[in-house]
Design an enzyme around this catalytic site. Structure first.
Site, PDB file in Angstrom:
ATOM      1  N   ASP A  36     -17.893  23.968  57.392  1.00  0.00           N
ATOM      2  CA  ASP A  36     -18.612  25.280  57.913  1.00  0.00           C
ATOM      3  C   ASP A  36     -18.877  24.741  59.523  1.00  0.00           C
ATOM      4  OD1 ASP A  36     -18.836  26.480  55.616  1.00  0.00           O
ATOM      5  OD2 ASP A  36     -20.796  26.235  55.402  1.00  0.00           O
ATOM      6  N   ASP A  96     -15.736  32.288  48.477  1.00  0.00           N
ATOM      7  CA  ASP A  96     -15.817  30.822  48.603  1.00  0.00           C
ATOM      8  C   ASP A  96     -15.485  30.124  47.326  1.00  0.00           C
ATOM      9  OD1 ASP A  96     -17.214  28.957  50.090  1.00  0.00           O
ATOM     10  OD2 ASP A  96     -19.072  30.056  50.569  1.00  0.00           O
TER      11      ASP A  96
END
Length: 356
Positions: free
Chosen positions: A175, A120
Site C-alpha cells: 500500500d 484483495d
C-alpha cells in the site's frame, strides 16, 4: 481513471459520500477529463451473507442498496466500482470475502450493475494467488457484463509475470500512504515491471494521494507525472468534494492525462540515474517521446536527458513542449535536453520529432 474511497475515507464510506463524489466529478469537470469510475473500497457490506448466500450492503450506511446506487452513478454517465477479497474476509474484516463464493458474488455484482472489481488478498486459505484469482476472472466473464478486474495482491508473487492473463490491472507494490518516501518508493517498485504492461493490462503502483495533504504541491505534481508516464491507473484518493485549487490544477492537467491515456500504451520507465537525479522516459503514439526530469535531492539541481538514453538518435531534432507550463520551448533541441529542477519536483516534456 476515476476515484477510490480508501485513501481518504478508509472505512468511513457511505451512500452519501459515493453520491456526492459522483456529483463532484461532474460539477468539477473531472468526468470530462476521463475520471469515470467511482469505486467503493472495503467496509461496504454486512458481516454475514443473506439466506441465499449473497453479499449484502450494510443497511445503515447504504440504505438504498447497491443496485440503486449503481443506477444513480450510471445516471451521471459514470461507472461504479466495488471491492471484495480472494480470502475468507476482506482486509478490514468487516465483511465476508469471496473465496469459495466466486460465482454467486460475481453474479451479484453483475446484477447490481457493478463495472469494476478491486480484489484483495487478505485472510486466504494459504493457496497461491495464481490459483485463486482466475476463479473470480472466470466468474466475472460468465456474467457477460464487462467488469474491470483489478488484482490487489500487493506485488508479493510478482503478478506482472502472470496476471496479464487474468486481470486488467495488478498491484505491483504494497500500500501507498501519504508520505513522500512512500510515494516515490512505489514508483521505484513499479518501474521494474514496465515491459509487462500494455493495452488491456496495467501495472498498478496503488492509488493517488494527491490532495490528501502532508506533502508539497511540487511533490504531488511529481507523483501525478510519474503515474501518468507509467500508465498507472489514475484513481483519485482525496475528497473531491473539497479539493484545493492546487489539487484541481494537478489532477486536471489534460496534457499529462493524455500521456497516461496514450493509445500506444507503453509504460515509461527510469532510463538514467545519478544519485537523486533521474530521467524517466517512454514512447508515445505518433512517434513522440515523453520525458520527465526528476530531482529527488534536497536542493535544486540541473538534470540532462541525453538522446541515447531516451530512444533518439544523436542527430535527431525535436520540438519540446513543457506539459506543466503548457508551452513549447522556443528553439528545437538536438542531442540532449537540460533544465534546472526544484527539489522533490519534476519537469515533464513531450518531444516531437521534426521531419527533415
Amino acid at each position: 481513471m476515476g476515484w477510490n474511497s480508501w485513501n481518504h475515507f478508509g472505512c468511513d464510506v457511505s451512500e452519501k459520500v459515493i453520491k456526492e463524489t459522483a456529483d463532484a466529478l461532474i460539477s468539477s469537470g473531472f468526468s470530462k477529463l476521463g475520471y469515470e469510475y467511482v469505486n467503493i473500497d472495503d467496509c461496504w457490506g454486512e458481516l454475514k451473507r443473506d439466506k441465499d448466500g449473497r453479499l449484502v450492503a450494510n443497511s445503515t450506511i447504504f440504505p438504498s442498496g447497491m443496485k440503486a446506487l449503481a443506477d444513480y452513478v450510471h445516471s451521471k454517465g459514470l461507472k461504479l466500482g466495488i471491492y471484495s477479497d480472494a480470502g475468507h474476509y476482506t482486509c478490514a474484516k468487516r465483511q465476508p470475502g469471496s473465496l469459495g463464493h466466486e460465482e454467486i458474488d460475481a453474479a451479484t455484482f453483475s446484477d447490481w450493475g457493478v463495472d469494476y472489481l478491486k480484489y484483495d488478498n487478505c485472510y486466504t486459505d494459504g493457496s497461491k494467488p495464481q490459483d485463486r484469482y482466475p476463479k473470480m476472472r472466470d466468474a466475472l466473464l460468465k456474467t457477460g457484463r464487462p467488469i474491470f478486474y483489478s488484482l490487489c495482491e500487493w506485488g508479493v508473487d510478482d503478478p506482472a509475470t502472470w496476471a496479464p492473463k487474468i486481470g486488467n490491472s495488478w498491484r505491483t507494490t504494497d500500500d501507498i500512504n501519504n508520505t513522500w518516501t512512500r510515494i516515490v518508493s512505489r514508483a521505484d517498485l513499479n518501474n521494474k515491471w514496465a515491459k509487462y504492461a500494455g493495452p488491456g493490462g496495467w501495472n498498478d503502483p496503488d492509488m493517488l494521494e494527491v490532495g490528501n495533504g502532508n506533502v508539497t504541491k511540487d511533490e504531488y505534481g511529481a507523483h501525478f507525472s510519474l503515474w501518468a508516464l507509467m500508465k498507472a491507473p489514475l484513481l483519485i484518493g482525496c475528497d473531491v468534494r473539497s479539493m484545493s485549487p492546487g489539487t484541481v490544477e494537478i489532477l486536471s492537467n489534460a496534457e499529462v492525462i493524455a500521456v497516461n491515456q496514450d493509445p500506444l500504451g507503453i509504460q515509461g520507465e527510469k532510463v538514467y540515474k545519478h544519485g537523486g537525479l533521474e530521467v524517466w522516459a517512454g514512447p508515445l503514439s505518433d512517434n513522440r517521446i515523453v520525458v520527465i526530469l526528476f530531482n529527488r535531492e534536497e536542493s535544486r539541481a540541473t538534470i540532462t536527458a541525453k538522446w541515447e538514453d531516451i530512444g533518439l538518435k544523436p542527430s535527431e531534432k525535436v520540438q519540446v513542449r513543457n506539459l506543466w507550463r503548457h508551452k513549447n520551448l522556443k528553439n528545437p533541441r538536438t542531442g540532449s535536453l537540460t533544465s534546472s529542477v526544484k527539489s522533490h519536483a519534476v519537469k515533464m516534456y513531450i518531444l516531437t520529432r521534426i521531419q527533415k
